[in-house]
Design an enzyme around this catalytic site. Structure first.
Site, mmCIF file in Angstrom:
data_model
loop_
_atom_site.group_PDB
_atom_site.id
_atom_site.type_symbol
_atom_site.label_atom_id
_atom_site.label_comp_id
_atom_site.label_asym_id
_atom_site.label_seq_id
_atom_site.Cartn_x
_atom_site.Cartn_y
_atom_site.Cartn_z
ATOM 1 C CG HIS A 126 1.836 3.416 -1.393
ATOM 2 N ND1 HIS A 126 3.192 3.516 -1.438
ATOM 3 C CD2 HIS A 126 1.359 4.632 -1.722
ATOM 4 C CE1 HIS A 126 3.524 4.755 -1.775
ATOM 5 N NE2 HIS A 126 2.428 5.446 -1.944
ATOM 6 C CG ASP A 149 5.562 -2.296 -0.319
ATOM 7 O OD1 ASP A 149 4.371 -1.943 -0.340
ATOM 8 O OD2 ASP A 149 6.508 -1.516 -0.117
ATOM 9 C CG HIS A 202 4.236 0.641 -4.742
ATOM 10 N ND1 HIS A 202 5.266 -0.144 -4.278
ATOM 11 C CD2 HIS A 202 3.927 1.514 -3.748
ATOM 12 C CE1 HIS A 202 5.590 0.260 -3.057
ATOM 13 N NE2 HIS A 202 4.793 1.252 -2.705
ATOM 14 C CD GLN A 217 6.537 -2.439 4.013
ATOM 15 O OE1 GLN A 217 7.140 -2.028 3.028
ATOM 16 N NE2 GLN A 217 5.721 -1.681 4.712
ATOM 17 N NE ARG A 251 9.348 1.378 7.510
ATOM 18 C CZ ARG A 251 8.074 1.280 7.195
ATOM 19 N NH1 ARG A 251 7.174 1.343 8.170
ATOM 20 N NH2 ARG A 251 7.704 1.111 5.944
ATOM 21 C CE LYS A 297 -4.054 4.813 7.185
ATOM 22 N NZ LYS A 297 -2.959 4.337 7.976
ATOM 23 C CB CYS A 320 7.085 3.634 -2.532
ATOM 24 S SG CYS A 320 6.676 3.491 -0.816
HETATM 25 ZN ZN LIG Z 1 4.697 2.220 -0.959
#
Ligand SMILES: [Zn+2]
Ligand SMILES: [Zn+2]
Length: 641
Positions: A512, A385, A387, A383, A365, A466, A336
């Protein structure tokens, strides 16, 4: 004067009872028959047993074996029965904790020697005796010093006791010879446990802390009916057969290597094909849905994570800092902040919005080695991912778009799914009004589309509500799927802005979202969902062409060439092994189609088709028809064969 509590029964009737009344007495006053069936009660949403004094009023409901909430009570009682049996046979075993868990229960013991499968069998038959003895679960509320006396020989319990605060109620439960430090709730007596099975043992650190001693955990399951138990045991067998770690090795998809470090995945060529197919599919899909691709670096200055707050809130999941010219850098745990930097590289106007950045972003992680599990729980993963930066007014349209996107994608992989809306937790950023408005927006979009969903009250992250999509796999297990997260936090922390139509600065809303989430976990899940038998478009090897004898190799090669020119992944197996041997190998590799070429086929430009999973059945078909079928299934990403 004792305080009076008001209980509201399901039919709306109210009962006044004195504080401290036992639920058993309330249930008895409703009916003796109900008391016979009662396993526990629910008071104001809290499950408690029949022998725990009532301390608060509210909605009052009796739980019988028909209620799913009673199953946890039964299972936790099963844990006590297990410990009762273990202590009878192994008086030296020190007891840890024994909670109900999803699908069953466990109990942790500290013993000199690990338990063997034979031990488990003995414990199980001893449990049947404890059950037949029909011991009531007797609750007592005791003082700290009384409790210390009762558990003088159980150091793990003493440790737990030392953590109780002054005003906390300490309770014990006794069934026959066994006593445990426990809050409850429990079923009335041991005879209620009928359909159960001890499953396996595993080492487990005391309190999950690898610096503490290793305990022996016994896993078990229990149900109210034999049918439910049998179905569950069958599912466990199926899960074992589908284990992605076994299939991953058998199909040569991935490995890990201790020299590389645990929790880090090596994608082999066959696994990489699957991943690449998914990425190619998804890239096309999201470009069609208005996303732009970006790339961000893997190591990032710590300053960025100070601004984002990850360093303050997420540090224990981040790998340590490395020194670069006096500055601290970290492997990124999330994408992000990088996407935000791209957003802020220009001034943005409302006309630019929505902006949707997507990245297959690899993140790192820190997970304890004890929780790592194949591809499902790892230390480095990619990911998918994205945004979305938009105006508050654009949120409903963006959510609707995302629902379309998710639906299209999950259908392609053949996953049914459910949606959960997680709402404002106790500790949350932003006003209640902001939260409720955002939750209503999410709910309204789904309702207006006739989309069913459930609500996880208070289950949201502190920074926004979410949507969680749960995938349901081929044997009915739920997997974490796509998530869409509204964020009230990062736009503030990074001071995100766009210029509105009124020519003044405004704060954009940030979403996200991930679709597959972790590529590693998703592929691990797919392996288990398909039991390694991937649909044609994902199969690492799609067709294997096998000439019966050398005379037909040229004809077989021609089939291979033509399939290859249409983009199929095809191999010729003209080794001098027997036909049966070659067929068996293709079956082991779960290759969707085998095209066998013998005399008759070579002469008529045909193949004898063997379809994965269809046994020995062979269908003779012209090469032209076969190629057309393969092309069609690839183009439509069909869930075939
Ligand atoms: Zn994010
Ligand atoms: Zn208990």
């Amino acid at each position: 004067m004792p305080q009076m509590l008001t209980l509201t029964l399901p039919d709306g009737a109210e009962r006044q009872v004195e504080e401290g009344t036992l639920p058993r007495d309330v249930v008895a006053s409703i009916g003796q028959r109900l008391l016979r069936d009662a396993l526990a009660v629910e008071v104001d949403g809290e499950v408690q047993d029949l022998v725990t004094p009532l301390r608060a009023g509210g909605a009052f409901r009796v739980l019988t074996s028909k209620d799913p909430k009673a199953l946890d009570v039964l299972r936790h009682s099963g844990a006590h029965i297990l410990a009762t049996a273990v202590r009878r046979l192994r008086p030296d075993a020190k007891i840890g904790f024994g909670p109900a868990i999803e699908d069953g229960f466990y109990y942790d013991f500290e013993v000199e020697q690990p338990f063997t499968p034979e031990d488990l069998e003995q414990f199980e038959s001893e449990m049947r005796k404890v059950i037949a003895e029909k011991y009531p679960f007797v609750r007592a509320e005791v003082s700290q010093s009384e409790a210390r006396g009762k558990f003088a020989d159980d150091p793990l319990k003493l440790e737990r006791l030392s953590e109780f605060s002054e005003d906390e109620i300490i309770s014990t439960y006794t069934d026959g010879p066994f006593i445990d430090l426990c809050r409850g709730p429990h079923v009335p007596d041991t005879s209620h446990l009928k359909h159960f099975k001890l499953l396996n043992t595993a080492g487990a650190y005391w309190r999950g802390d690898e610096k503490r001693q290793m305990l022996q955990r016994i896993y078990a399951t229990a149900f109210f009916s034999k049918e439910d138990l049998d179905a569950h045991l069958h599912r466990l067998e199926e899960a074992k057969r589908r284990d992605h770690r076994l299939l991953g090795a058998q199909l040569d998809l991935y490995s890990t290597d201790q020299r590389l470090g645990p929790g880090l995945i090596l994608w082999h060529p066959r696994g990489a094909i699957i991943r690449n197919e998914i990425e190619t599919y998804e890239r096309d899909l999201i470009l069609r849905h208005g996303y732009e691709l970006v790339y961000t670096p893997h190591i990032v200055s710590e300053r960025l994570f100070q601004i984002s707050g990850h360093l303050q809130n997420f540090a224990e999941n981040m790998f340590g800092a490395m020194d670069v010219e006096g500055g601290a850098y970290r492997p990124k745990p999330m994408n992000c902040p990088g996407h935000i930097c791209i957003y802020q590289s220009h001034s943005r106007s409302y006309r630019d919005l929505p902006i949707r950045y997507a990245e297959f972003g690899t993140v790192y992680r820190y997970e304890r080695s004890g929780v790592l599990h194949g591809m499902l729980r790892v230390r480095g993963f990619t990911q998918d991912d994205a945004h979305v930066f938009c105006t508050p007014e654009q949120v409903p349209t963006e959510i609707a778009r995302l629902l379309d996107l998710v639906d299209e994608m999950l259908k392609t992989f053949g996953y049914p799914y459910t949606i959960e809306l997680s709402t404002m937790p106790a500790k949350a950023l932003g006003s209640v009004e902001t939260w409720r408005a955002a939750e209503a927006t999410l709910a309204d979009v789904m309702t207006s589309r006739g989309q069913e969903f459930t609500i996880d009250e208070g289950g949201g992250a502190f920074y926004g509500p979410k949507l969680d999509f749960k995938l349901i796999d081929a044997i009915g297990r739920k997997w974490q799927g796509p998530t869409v997260q509204l964020d009230f936090n990062l736009p503030e922390r990074f001071d995100l802005e766009y210029t509105g139509a009124d020519n003044t600065p405004h704060r954009p809303t940030m979403l996200h979202r991930v679709l597959v989430g972790s590529m590693e976990r998703f592929v691990g899940g797919l392996i288990e969902h398909y039991a390694g038998a991937f649909p044609l478009w994902l199969a690492p090897e799609q067709v294997r062409v096998i000439p019966i004898a050398d005379d037909f190799t040229a004809a077989a090669q021609s089939v291979v060439d033509r399939l290859k020119s249409r983009g199929a992944r095809v191999h010729l197996d003209d080794r001098s092994e027997t036909l049966n041997y070659r067929i068996r190998e293709a079956e082991t590799l779960k290759i969707p189609y085998m095209a066998i070429v013998g005399k008759r086929e070579a002469e008529s430009d045909a193949i004898a088709l063997r379809v994965r999973g269809a046994g020995k059945k062979q269908e003779v078909m012209s090469v032209g028809d076969f190629i057309a079928m393969v092309e069609d299934q690839l183009a439509s990403r069909a869930l075939a064969p």
